[in-house]
Design a protein around this motif. Structure first.
Motif, short mmCIF file in Angstrom:
data_model
loop_
_atom_site.label_atom_id
_atom_site.label_comp_id
_atom_site.label_asym_id
_atom_site.label_seq_id
_atom_site.Cartn_x
_atom_site.Cartn_y
_atom_site.Cartn_z
N ALA A 1 25.02 8.88 -4.80
CA ALA A 1 24.07 7.96 -5.40
C ALA A 1 24.38 6.55 -4.89
CB ALA A 1 24.17 8.00 -6.91
N VAL A 2 23.35 5.87 -4.41
CA VAL A 2 23.50 4.49 -3.94
C VAL A 2 22.59 3.62 -4.79
CG1 VAL A 2 23.36 2.94 -1.96
CG2 VAL A 2 23.85 5.35 -1.59
N ALA A 3 23.14 2.56 -5.35
CA ALA A 3 22.34 1.69 -6.21
C ALA A 3 22.20 0.32 -5.59
CB ALA A 3 22.97 1.57 -7.59
N LYS A 4 21.00 -0.25 -5.73
CA LYS A 4 20.78 -1.63 -5.36
C LYS A 4 20.86 -2.43 -6.65
CE LYS A 4 17.49 -4.71 -3.22
NZ LYS A 4 16.11 -4.94 -2.80
N LEU A 5 21.78 -3.38 -6.69
CA LEU A 5 21.98 -4.15 -7.92
C LEU A 5 21.09 -5.39 -7.94
CD1 LEU A 5 25.87 -3.91 -8.22
CD2 LEU A 5 24.12 -2.36 -9.08
N GLU A 6 21.04 -6.02 -9.11
CA GLU A 6 20.18 -7.19 -9.28
C GLU A 6 20.55 -8.32 -8.31
OE1 GLU A 6 20.67 -7.86 -13.40
OE2 GLU A 6 18.90 -6.68 -13.94
N ASP A 7 21.85 -8.43 -8.01
CA ASP A 7 22.27 -9.51 -7.10
C ASP A 7 22.06 -9.15 -5.63
OD1 ASP A 7 24.24 -7.68 -6.66
OD2 ASP A 7 25.85 -8.84 -7.56
N GLY A 8 21.45 -8.01 -5.36
CA GLY A 8 21.12 -7.65 -3.99
C GLY A 8 22.21 -6.86 -3.28
N SER A 9 23.34 -6.63 -3.94
CA SER A 9 24.39 -5.86 -3.29
C SER A 9 24.18 -4.37 -3.56
CB SER A 9 25.76 -6.31 -3.78
OG SER A 9 25.88 -6.05 -5.16
N PHE A 10 24.91 -3.56 -2.83
CA PHE A 10 24.77 -2.11 -2.94
C PHE A 10 26.08 -1.47 -3.34
CE2 PHE A 10 21.40 -3.46 -0.16
CZ PHE A 10 20.32 -2.71 -0.59
N VAL A 11 26.01 -0.51 -4.22
CA VAL A 11 27.21 0.23 -4.59
C VAL A 11 26.92 1.72 -4.50
CG1 VAL A 11 28.29 -1.50 -6.06
CG2 VAL A 11 26.62 0.08 -7.03
N GLN A 12 27.97 2.50 -4.33
CA GLN A 12 27.81 3.92 -4.09
C GLN A 12 28.80 4.72 -4.92
OE1 GLN A 12 28.26 4.88 0.03
NE2 GLN A 12 28.18 7.07 -0.30
N THR B 1 19.52 0.63 2.35
CA THR B 1 20.28 -0.62 2.21
C THR B 1 19.89 -1.65 3.26
OG1 THR B 1 22.02 0.18 3.66
CG2 THR B 1 22.29 0.62 1.32
N GLY B 2 19.21 -1.20 4.31
CA GLY B 2 18.90 -2.12 5.39
C GLY B 2 20.15 -2.50 6.16
N GLY B 3 21.14 -1.63 6.16
CA GLY B 3 22.36 -1.86 6.92
C GLY B 3 23.39 -2.72 6.19
N ALA B 4 23.10 -3.09 4.94
CA ALA B 4 24.05 -3.91 4.19
C ALA B 4 25.30 -3.10 3.85
CB ALA B 4 23.41 -4.43 2.92
N GLU B 5 26.37 -3.81 3.58
CA GLU B 5 27.62 -3.13 3.26
C GLU B 5 27.55 -2.53 1.85
OE1 GLU B 5 32.13 -4.58 3.61
OE2 GLU B 5 30.77 -5.02 5.27
N ALA C 1 24.06 12.92 9.84
CA ALA C 1 23.36 11.79 10.43
C ALA C 1 22.16 11.40 9.58
CB ALA C 1 22.93 12.13 11.84
N THR C 2 21.39 12.40 9.11
CA THR C 2 20.19 12.04 8.39
C THR C 2 20.51 11.42 7.04
OG1 THR C 2 20.02 14.31 7.68
CG2 THR C 2 18.60 13.65 9.49
N SER C 3 21.59 11.87 6.37
CA SER C 3 21.88 11.23 5.08
C SER C 3 22.41 9.82 5.31
CB SER C 3 22.83 12.07 4.24
OG SER C 3 24.06 12.20 4.87
N ASP C 4 23.15 9.61 6.40
CA ASP C 4 23.57 8.25 6.73
C ASP C 4 22.36 7.39 7.05
OD1 ASP C 4 26.19 8.77 6.37
OD2 ASP C 4 26.69 9.04 8.49
N GLU C 5 21.40 8.00 7.76
CA GLU C 5 20.18 7.26 8.10
C GLU C 5 19.42 6.88 6.84
OE1 GLU C 5 17.89 9.62 10.81
OE2 GLU C 5 19.46 9.44 12.34
N ALA C 6 19.35 7.83 5.90
CA ALA C 6 18.62 7.57 4.66
C ALA C 6 19.28 6.43 3.90
CB ALA C 6 18.58 8.83 3.80
#
Lengths: 139, 109
Positions: free
Chosen positions: A114-125, A38-42, A28-33
């Motif tokens: 590892a979760v990355a926030k990309l320049e276009d605002g999307s997230f990848v993992q 990501t602010g809930g983004a996909e 739960a805590t890693s999902d929360e992190a």
């Protein structure tokens, strides 16, 4: 106390519940992190690479590397640690490549994410399973 | 303040303008995670470096937020662009409020 079938079943259920709890808490805590990051983004897959050893003999220092072509920020999590957070890398204007390597502690065999926030605002993992022979969180 | 903290940084002495260089940093620090127990059975309080930044002439290169899962003697390797001659500034922020700094200048050549 008499050791009846009913008691045995009750104790077994109790033991299962206790054993199951810590894992659920940590998941739960890693999902929360991740959600906080990501602010809930996909989260998709793609432009991120996490390099970690398949087997780490010593959980105290496990070398890892994250890299991505267009990441602004990269969050690294160890899902099986007592506290899943590892580090957040933010890349500034003068970062030549969006990559960094460091050494981390792992409490036991687990997935490093590892979760990355990309320049276009999307997230990848990306994630990598690491087998740890000796845990690195003491205790 | 944690004792024996010593930052070490490896930066090339010179580079061509616009080049990407690899920087390696290491700071000796015990990075007490707060999970370990001492001889008396009580947990040892957490004492880590929680942030590391690298700037070049005031422009940010990387900014790393660290958690207790970073190993003892935190080590980082990353790449930086060198648009002109100048100075790299490395800063580590300790949980107890101490700030450790190191600078390295680089020439164009």
């Amino acid at each position: 106390m008499e050791f009846t079938r009913r008691n045995a079943i009750a104790m077994g259920a109790g033991a299962l519940l206790v054993a199951g709890l810590p894992m659920r808490v940590s998941a739960a805590t890693s999902d929360e992190a991740i959600a906080a990051f990501t602010g809930g983004a996909e989260i998709g897959t793609g432009d991120i690479k996490l390099t970690a050893p398949e087997i780490a003999e010593n959980g105290n220092t496990v070398p890892i590397e994250v890299s991505s072509g267009t990441a602004v920020e990269i969050l690294v999590l160890a899902t099986g640690n007592p506290t899943p957070g590892v580090a957040t890398f933010s890349f500034g204007k003068l970062a030549a490549s969006r990559s960094a390597s460091t050494r981390i502690r792992l409490a036991g065999t687990q997935d490093v994410v590892a979760v990355a926030k990309l320049e276009d605002g999307s997230f990848v993992q990306a994630s990598s399973a690491v087998k740890v022979t000796i845990g690195g969180c003491g205790g | 303040m944690a004792s024996g903290v010593k930052p070490r940084v490896k930066v090339p002495k010179k580079a061509a303008a616009g080049d990407a260089i690899t920087i390696k940093t290491l700071i000796s620090h015990k990075m007490e995670s707060g999970q370990r127990k001492g001889d008396d059975g009580n947990p040892i309080p957490r004492s880590i470096i929680n942030r590391f930044t690298c700037d070049f002439n005031g422009e940010n290169v990387v900014d790393v937020k660290m958690e207790p899962a970073i190993s003892t003697n935190p080590y980082f390797e990353f790449e930086a662009l060198v648009p002109e001659a100048g100075e790299f500034k490395f800063t580590w922020y300790d949980d107890d409020g101490s700030i450790y700094e190191e600078t390295k200048s680089i020439a164009i050549g």
